[in-house]
Design an enzyme around this catalytic site. Structure first.
Site, PDB file in Angstrom:
ATOM      1  N   ILE B 103     -21.375  79.346  16.210  1.00 64.00           N
ATOM      2  CA  ILE B 103     -21.669  79.686  17.498  1.00 64.00           C
ATOM      3  C   ILE B 103     -20.827  81.178  18.011  1.00 64.00           C
ATOM      4  O   ILE B 103     -21.378  82.158  18.231  1.00 64.00           O
ATOM      5  CB  ILE B 103     -21.045  78.740  18.764  1.00 64.00           C
ATOM      6  CG1 ILE B 103     -21.604  77.329  18.440  1.00 64.00           C
ATOM      7  CG2 ILE B 103     -20.952  79.385  19.773  1.00 64.00           C
ATOM      8  CD1 ILE B 103     -23.199  77.342  18.908  1.00 64.00           C
ATOM      9  N   HIS B 140     -32.667  71.031  14.174  1.00 67.74           N
ATOM     10  CA  HIS B 140     -33.217  69.768  14.684  1.00 67.74           C
ATOM     11  C   HIS B 140     -34.424  70.320  15.543  1.00 67.74           C
ATOM     12  O   HIS B 140     -34.472  71.314  16.255  1.00 67.74           O
ATOM     13  CB  HIS B 140     -32.522  69.035  15.810  1.00 67.74           C
ATOM     14  CG  HIS B 140     -31.490  68.266  15.024  1.00 67.74           C
ATOM     15  ND1 HIS B 140     -31.622  66.999  14.507  1.00 67.74           N
ATOM     16  CD2 HIS B 140     -29.957  68.590  14.725  1.00 67.74           C
ATOM     17  CE1 HIS B 140     -30.606  66.500  13.747  1.00 67.74           C
ATOM     18  NE2 HIS B 140     -29.642  67.396  13.864  1.00 67.74           N
ATOM     19  N   VAL B 263      -4.877  82.191  18.378  1.00 64.71           N
ATOM     20  CA  VAL B 263      -4.646  82.438  19.510  1.00 64.71           C
ATOM     21  C   VAL B 263      -3.568  81.515  20.209  1.00 64.71           C
ATOM     22  O   VAL B 263      -3.903  80.182  19.973  1.00 64.71           O
ATOM     23  CB  VAL B 263      -5.934  82.674  20.741  1.00 64.71           C
ATOM     24  CG1 VAL B 263      -5.474  82.578  22.070  1.00 64.71           C
ATOM     25  CG2 VAL B 263      -7.093  83.487  20.377  1.00 64.71           C
ATOM     26  N   LYS B 345     -27.468  60.528  16.492  1.00 68.34           N
ATOM     27  CA  LYS B 345     -28.488  60.163  15.750  1.00 68.34           C
ATOM     28  C   LYS B 345     -28.507  59.035  14.641  1.00 68.34           C
ATOM     29  O   LYS B 345     -29.302  58.722  14.064  1.00 68.34           O
ATOM     30  CB  LYS B 345     -29.695  61.098  15.245  1.00 68.34           C
ATOM     31  CG  LYS B 345     -30.203  61.919  16.527  1.00 68.34           C
ATOM     32  CD  LYS B 345     -30.413  63.408  16.060  1.00 68.34           C
ATOM     33  CE  LYS B 345     -29.617  64.036  15.209  1.00 68.34           C
ATOM     34  NZ  LYS B 345     -28.301  64.237  16.149  1.00 68.34           N
ATOM     35  N   ARG B 406     -16.940  66.491  15.068  1.00 71.58           N
ATOM     36  CA  ARG B 406     -17.906  67.122  16.200  1.00 71.58           C
ATOM     37  C   ARG B 406     -16.833  67.397  17.263  1.00 71.58           C
ATOM     38  O   ARG B 406     -15.834  66.805  17.571  1.00 71.58           O
ATOM     39  CB  ARG B 406     -18.882  66.199  16.506  1.00 71.58           C
ATOM     40  CG  ARG B 406     -19.963  65.764  15.352  1.00 71.58           C
ATOM     41  CD  ARG B 406     -20.604  64.792  15.796  1.00 71.58           C
ATOM     42  NE  ARG B 406     -21.596  64.249  15.008  1.00 71.58           N
ATOM     43  CZ  ARG B 406     -21.325  63.148  13.974  1.00 71.58           C
ATOM     44  NH1 ARG B 406     -20.067  62.690  14.015  1.00 71.58           N
ATOM     45  NH2 ARG B 406     -22.157  62.703  12.901  1.00 71.58           N
ATOM     46  N   ILE B 431     -19.636  72.091  22.091  1.00 73.65           N
ATOM     47  CA  ILE B 431     -20.948  72.221  21.172  1.00 73.65           C
ATOM     48  C   ILE B 431     -20.751  71.090  20.064  1.00 73.65           C
ATOM     49  O   ILE B 431     -19.962  71.002  19.103  1.00 73.65           O
ATOM     50  CB  ILE B 431     -20.909  73.571  20.488  1.00 73.65           C
ATOM     51  CG1 ILE B 431     -20.930  74.810  21.668  1.00 73.65           C
ATOM     52  CG2 ILE B 431     -22.391  73.687  19.574  1.00 73.65           C
ATOM     53  CD1 ILE B 431     -21.918  74.756  22.672  1.00 73.65           C
ATOM     54  N   CYS B 497     -21.613  80.130 -13.492  1.00 78.36           N
ATOM     55  CA  CYS B 497     -21.809  78.673 -12.908  1.00 78.36           C
ATOM     56  C   CYS B 497     -22.917  77.937 -13.614  1.00 78.36           C
ATOM     57  O   CYS B 497     -24.127  78.370 -13.351  1.00 78.36           O
ATOM     58  CB  CYS B 497     -21.900  78.417 -11.468  1.00 78.36           C
ATOM     59  SG  CYS B 497     -22.446  76.779 -10.999  1.00 78.36           S
ATOM     60  N   CYS B 499     -23.968  74.828 -13.750  1.00 79.75           N
ATOM     61  CA  CYS B 499     -24.754  73.971 -12.968  1.00 79.75           C
ATOM     62  C   CYS B 499     -25.879  74.440 -12.043  1.00 79.75           C
ATOM     63  O   CYS B 499     -26.905  74.242 -11.926  1.00 79.75           O
ATOM     64  CB  CYS B 499     -23.874  72.921 -12.148  1.00 79.75           C
ATOM     65  SG  CYS B 499     -22.609  72.186 -13.074  1.00 79.75           S
ATOM     66  N   CYS B 534     -20.799  69.578 -11.763  1.00 80.15           N
ATOM     67  CA  CYS B 534     -19.681  69.390 -12.501  1.00 80.15           C
ATOM     68  C   CYS B 534     -18.506  69.834 -11.391  1.00 80.15           C
ATOM     69  O   CYS B 534     -17.368  69.869 -11.709  1.00 80.15           O
ATOM     70  CB  CYS B 534     -19.316  70.602 -13.508  1.00 80.15           C
ATOM     71  SG  CYS B 534     -19.012  72.251 -13.333  1.00 80.15           S
TER      72      CYS B 534
END
Lengths: 464, 580, 114
Positions: B103, B140, B263, B345, B406, B431, B497, B499, B534
């Site tokens: 956000i 969504h 802050v 959900k 959340r 949010i 890397c 993988c 890994c």
């Protein structure tokens, strides 16, 4: 339905990667050896000695594989009849490889491998660009990887200080960095034991080694010289259930487990430490085998092979720790030699090569039967009375057992062996007595020949 | 603020709420607080405290401030960075954004279209450290929200904006669609009317699939699902890659981002914030945007505008190996009747943009705002619930798991508005899901509110470039492009890397980007070394080496306090082993 | 007493009884076990493997070992001595890195190229 592309390490938009027309040149070899550790080095030398043109592809900056960081000794007792350190063992293999003047590339990462006609095409990425190589046969020698904290479902915080033993070993032995002052080691695999000693020597305090099973996973000599020598306790049937500390590990919670390995309520104990080091098992690196859709044995987690160490894909061989995780580098090198020799034979005459694929010539390898209650696994998984010989069956028992006889039988008949008949010792049977077999120590049963058995259709390994 | 008539109504409401609370939640008292209601007291368990707050939220006040404390529990203080300096002392930005999640970073980029000086602060070592890197990455479609809520409205608007944003920012994004699966046929029939109504009311395209058509789309689906509702506008992206890209583009367009900056307080005079104190000095912004996630009520409180409360709702997810990726195509979750009306959900499975599968999250109330630990029971439940949806999924494919928190209000809706008490404060608060999908629309609205609060004529930023100067991703290139790139910079040929097939060049570019990655996790979020099976076992030492090469003095996993090494071999050797 | 032989990976679990010349050892698969058990009771010896610092940024550590075994009780002291070494020159396997540490040399077990 599986999408092969997506199964592979690099997922996206590689559709044209092995479209050979996009390469200005394609280098051609009989055999590509993928991996420059002890398995790959031995395989390359053996394939070269058997007349094949070979290229070895290594993804790291230096040859030698994981041995580079295994500065402890105990290597080479079988192969060199000497007690060598990992780097010394590696150097002998490297010297031998370099003396053979076999071409190799370093810091080259195989990004794709495909079947192309009767052979294979491999594409590798390096600072020199994207290179394509074609070959008749491939030897997979890509070693193994460590199981992670996530694969053993360690919960709590994801703080700094959770390392696999091999990573900690790299930090200490290659980079000279200390990852801990006071640690807990989970898992009694050999690397964990070796690291317990190594960290202690470098001034860290190892609070203890915790093993969820009721028996240690590593070699007993390592329990003795790495733990007992330094007064490091080994706690069996105990595991780490939670990591505490948001930024850096501050403590771990340990709990006793029952026979089903479930934590026993009320046994939780908090141990202050700044690191959790895991030695909870190794897994073959089968990415390239997967890319070729090669069947994997759920018992070894490596490809199914016959006694030539050829996988279920014609012309693709596997050796060392990608085949199954070995205890000893000596066995790794040895399997490399077998794979190299047979790959070279295959290149000379693919259709005449003894194979379980189309075009095979009698003595079709059959799946070796064994009881899952007795054995964790047996390699090779396919056996044929037509060779190649000698055949060495590597196996691990499921339980810690004493005074057992291991017998290779066909149907209901125990097989007479030529060797045994000649030297008159084995009573005419391929069987061997063992005083004690434990799961953590791989055993090898050598079979010089299966004699005049003909086209045997059933083999069984028995423990009695 | 409260005029006479308003006061009367409130008092009446208050009285009846008081009576009800006394009966249902003895020990809890309520007071009027502006046009919100404030609960006080002590209760014995957290769930009751949350239930009590939710109960009060139905009483018709603007919002609930839930100050009911949990017996024998002192909430831990907000974690703050150890750094203390004056790096920001005396700055007077036009806009100060508090919070570097998706956000805050969306707002920063949106504001950078205008000739304004913008400062974004975040207390962590990188952006996207809390909920924005700890969610499922689903854009969504909007079907999960009730019509008439801000969550529904912003979700649908935000969803539509993602194609352009991701194109501009070079953030991989796909609309693979999502499925709401059901088991009981009767549920399918009744849900058709219910979801059909929502589809129309919210403007979300969708269709019903019977078992046969579902199977045609998802051949590996198990018999758990007898039908589904498909929403093709559902998208998927990497929420942390998006947040980093937004931040990078904002920086390219002259936004200043100050990390490790918390802050600590505000001076408010005559209904306006005159100074914002941080651990790195005091700044005097003209307008402050509150995008502080789980701490947005704390920030509101600093400005004297605490009119709502956040109740942290935790969720845990796991990630499956890429070899499980091809088994399902769309995001999907099985719902029963209860879940259809709940606030969350209930999670599901989704193929991630990087080809893994994400399973979860679950949702449970607990009092800690920054507890990202996982636990066995929750994760086992997540796996038991969802892995059974697809033939071929199993526990052995799990390569990673994580938790997120959340930031919902008791009203369970977004707060996107200018403060009614403090003239230069704007809230993007409360949010929660679908915050990621809503982010562009929220940023749009916050920008409008900001411009109007600043007032006067504000000209567009002539230097604004919406297109991020993204460094190349090898995996996305054709063979020819790879050849050319490696020829230009051989480090793009060196795989670090194994993988994920990530090259040294890509990692170095992340370390040198406009918002430099300076920790292992920051590198991992940008270019993925350590995200594979890994889990960094092989590449961690190499990434650490490269960070050192790039002048990062202390190698950390995620900022100060998470140092990887305790020293070098031989440090203080004589101290440990006196040579006697 | 039980002694686990560390000479080879077999790791024989041996049982030692008696003293001095009368020491009886059982459970060993080879004669090396008897020698090991005897030493373990009278003067236990260990080989030490570790690394030393180098000045080469590409290879900051060089693996080393004791050429022959040293007394088990001197392992930590040997570590302290080895820790003072910094290698400035390329080395080959077997090169002496630090002479005379408890009666043996510390030798390189890896290659160090420039």
């Amino acid at each position: 339905m599986t999408d092969k592309q997506n199964n592979f390490t690099q997922t996206a938009s590689t559709e044209d990667i092995v479209n050979l027309s996009t390469f200005t040149s394609v280098e051609n070899y009989d055999i590509l050896v993928l991996g420059g550790g002890p398995a790959g080095l031995a395989a390359a030398v053996s394939a070269h000695e058997n007349g094949a043109s070979v290229l070895l592809i290594e993804r790291e900056r230096r040859l030698g594989g994981i041995l580079k960081q295994c500065v402890h000794d105990g290597f080479g007792l079988l192969r060199y009849k000497e007690r060598l350190t990992g780097p010394e063992y590696a150097q002998r293999e490297i010297d031998c490889f370099l003396a053979a003047e076999i071409p190799y590339v370093l810091e080259s990462f195989v990004v794709d491998v495909r079947k192309e006609g009767s052979g294979y095409v491999v594409c590798a990425q390096s600072a020199a660009g994207m290179k394509a190589y074609s070959c008749k046969a491939i030897i997979l020698a890509c070693g193994c990887r460590e199981r992670t904290s996530r694969q053993v479902f360690i919960h709590g915080q994801r703080s700094a200080g959770i390392f696999s033993a091999g990573t900690a070993q790299y930090f200490v032995n290659i980079q000279g960095k200390m990852p801990t002052k006071r640690c807990v080691i989970l898992g009694s695999g050999d690397i964990g034991l070796i690291m317990a000693r190594r960290l202690t020597l470098e001034g860290a305090s190892v609070v203890g080694v915790y093993e969820i099973k009721n028996a240690p996973a590593g070699l007993s000599r390592n329990i003795s010289q790495c733990l007992d020598d330094f007064g490091i306790p080994l706690h069996l049937s105990t595991t780490v259930t939670e990591v505490l500390g948001t930024q850096r590990v501050e403590a771990v919670a340990i709990e006793k487990v029952d026979t089903n390995m479930n934590p026993i309520p009320g046994t939780r104990e908090i141990i202050e430490c700044d690191a959790l080091i895991l030695s909870v098992g190794l897994l073959p690196e089968i990415e390239l085998a997967n890319a070729l859709d090669i069947p994997i044995d759920p018992a070894t987690k490596g490809p199914f092979v016959d006694q030539s160490l050829m996988t279920q894909a014609a012309g693709v061989f596997a050796c060392g720790n990608v085949l199954h995780v070995n205890d000893l580098a000596d066995w790794v090198s040895w399997s490399g030699e077998i794979a190299g020799e047979n790959a070279a034979k295959y290149c000379r005459n693919p259709r005449g090569f003894f194979t379980n694929k189309d075009g095979c010539v009698g003595g079709e390898p059959v799946l070796l039967q064994y009881s899952k209650a007795d054995f964790l696994y047996v390699v090779p998984q396919y056996v044929s009375s037509h060779g190649p010989f000698p055949l060495t069956l590597f196996f691990r028992s499921r339980e810690d057992v004493k005074d057992k006889t291991i017998t290779l039988a066909s149907g209901g008949v125990t097989l007479p062996s030529e060797e045994a008949l000649q030297d008159g010792k084995g009573g005419g049977y391929i069987s061997k007595k063992y005083r004690r077999i434990i799961p953590s120590e791989m055993e090898a049963l050598k079979v010089k020949s299966l004699g005049r058995l003909g086209d045997a259709v059933e083999f069984r390994l028995k423990m009695e | 603020m409260a005029n006479c008539a308003f006061g009367v109504i409130c008092t009446k409401k208050l009285g009846s709420l008081q009576n009800l609370l006394a009966r249902k939640y003895p020990g809890v008292e309520c007071f009027e607080f502006g046009d919100s209601v404030r609960l006080e007291g002590t209760l014995g368990d957290w769930e009751t405290i949350v239930r009590c707050g939710k109960f009060a939220a139905k009483a018709g006040f603007r919002a609930v401030i839930n100050d009911v404390s949990l017996k024998d529990f002192t909430p831990p203080p907000m974690r703050t960075p150890p750094v203390k300096d004056n790096a920001l002392q005396g700055l007077t930005p036009d806009v100060l954004i508090i919070g570097g999640g998706v956000i805050g970073c969306s707002i920063a980029r949106e504001l950078s279209r205008w000739q304004l000086s913008v400062l974004l602060v975040d207390k962590e070592d990188d952006v996207a450290m809390h909920a924005s890197s700890r969610n499922d990455g689903m854009i969504h479609p909007g079907i999960a929200s009730h019509p008439g809520t801000l969550r529904g409205e912003y979700n649908v608007r935000g969803n539509a904006m993602y194609d352009q944003i991701c194109k501009d920012l070079s953030v991989p994004f796909e609309r693979w669609g999502s499925l709401i699966l059901y088991h009981e046929r009767w549920f399918g029939i009744s849900a058709r009317f219910f979801l059909g109504y929502r589809s129309k009311a919210l403007g979300v395209p969708g269709r019903h699939l019977n078992r046969r058509r579902l199977e045609a789309l998802e051949p590996n689906i198990t018999k758990e699902a007898n039908g589904a509702f498909e929403y093709p506008t559902s998208g998927i992206l990497s929420p942390y890659k998006l947040t980093v890209a937004l931040a990078e583009n904002a920086v390219e367009n002259d936004v200043q981002i100050s990390l490790n900056t918390v802050v600590t307080g505000m001076d408010v005079e005559h209904g306006a914030i005159t100074a914002v104190h941080t651990n790195r000095g005091t700044v005097r912004p003209r307008v402050i945007a509150n995008a502080a996630g789980c701490f947005c009520d704390t920030v509101a409180g600093m400005a004297g505008d605490r009119f709502f409360s956040i109740h942290p709702r935790k969720g845990e997810c796991c990630i499956l190996d890429k070899n499980a990726g091809p088994l399902s195509q769309r995001s999907m979750g099985l719902i029963g009747l209860a879940a259809a009306f709940s606030t969350s959900k209930g999670g599901g499975i989704m193929r991630t943009i990087d080809g893994n599968v994400l399973v979860g999250p679950d949702a449970y109330e607990q009092p800690l705002r920054e507890d990202f630990s996982t636990n066995r029971e929750n994760l086992d439940a997540v796996m038991n619930k969802h892995l059974q949806l697809i033939n071929g999924f199993n526990r052995s494919q799990v390569i990673a798991y994580f938790a997120g928190v959340r930031a919902p209000t008791y009203e369970e809706d977004f707060i996107i508005e200018g403060s009614r008490r403090v003239q230069n404060l704007i809230h993007a608060a409360g949010i929660q899901s679908p915050g990621l999908a809503s982010a562009p629309a929220i940023a749009d609205e916050i920008t409008k509110l900001t411009l109007s609060r600043i007032g006067g004529k504000i000209l567009p930023n002539p230097r604004f470039n919406p297109v991020r100067n993204a460094s190349p991703a090898m995996a996305k290139l054709s063979l020819k492009e790879k050849q050319e790139l490696i020829a230009k910079n051989p480090e793009y040929g060196v795989v670090v890397c194994r993988c994920e097939g990530i090259s040294k060049g890509e990692i170095r570019a992340a370390v040198r980007s406009p918002l430099p990655a300076t920790s292992l996790d920051a590198v991992k979020r940008r270019v993925r070394p350590g995200m594979g099976r890994c889990q960094g076992g092989f590449c961690t030492p190499l990434v650490a080496e490269l960070l050192q090469e790039e002048g990062v003095e202390s190698i950390t996993k995620k900022g100060a306090g998470s140092e990887l090494f305790v020293g070098s071999l031989g440090d203080k050797a004589t101290e440990v082993y006196p040579d006697d | 007493m039980e002694i686990i032989c560390i000479v080879c990976p077999n790791g024989c679990r041996m049982e030692a009884s008696g003293e001095g010349g009368n020491l009886q050892v059982s459970g060993n698969l080879c004669p090396k076990g008897i020698d090991f058990a005897k030493a373990e009771i009278t003067a236990p010896m260990r080989s030490l493997t570790t690394t030393v610092a180098t000045v080469f940024p590409e290879s900051p550590r060089l693996p080393v070992k004791t050429r022959s075994e040293i007394p088990k009780g001197k392992v930590m002291e040997a570590m302290a001595k080895i820790r003072t070494v910094v290698v400035h020159e390329p080395k080959k396997v077997g090169d002496v890195i630090l002479p005379d540490v408890f009666g043996t040399d510390i030798i390189a077990t890896g290659e160090l190229a420039r």
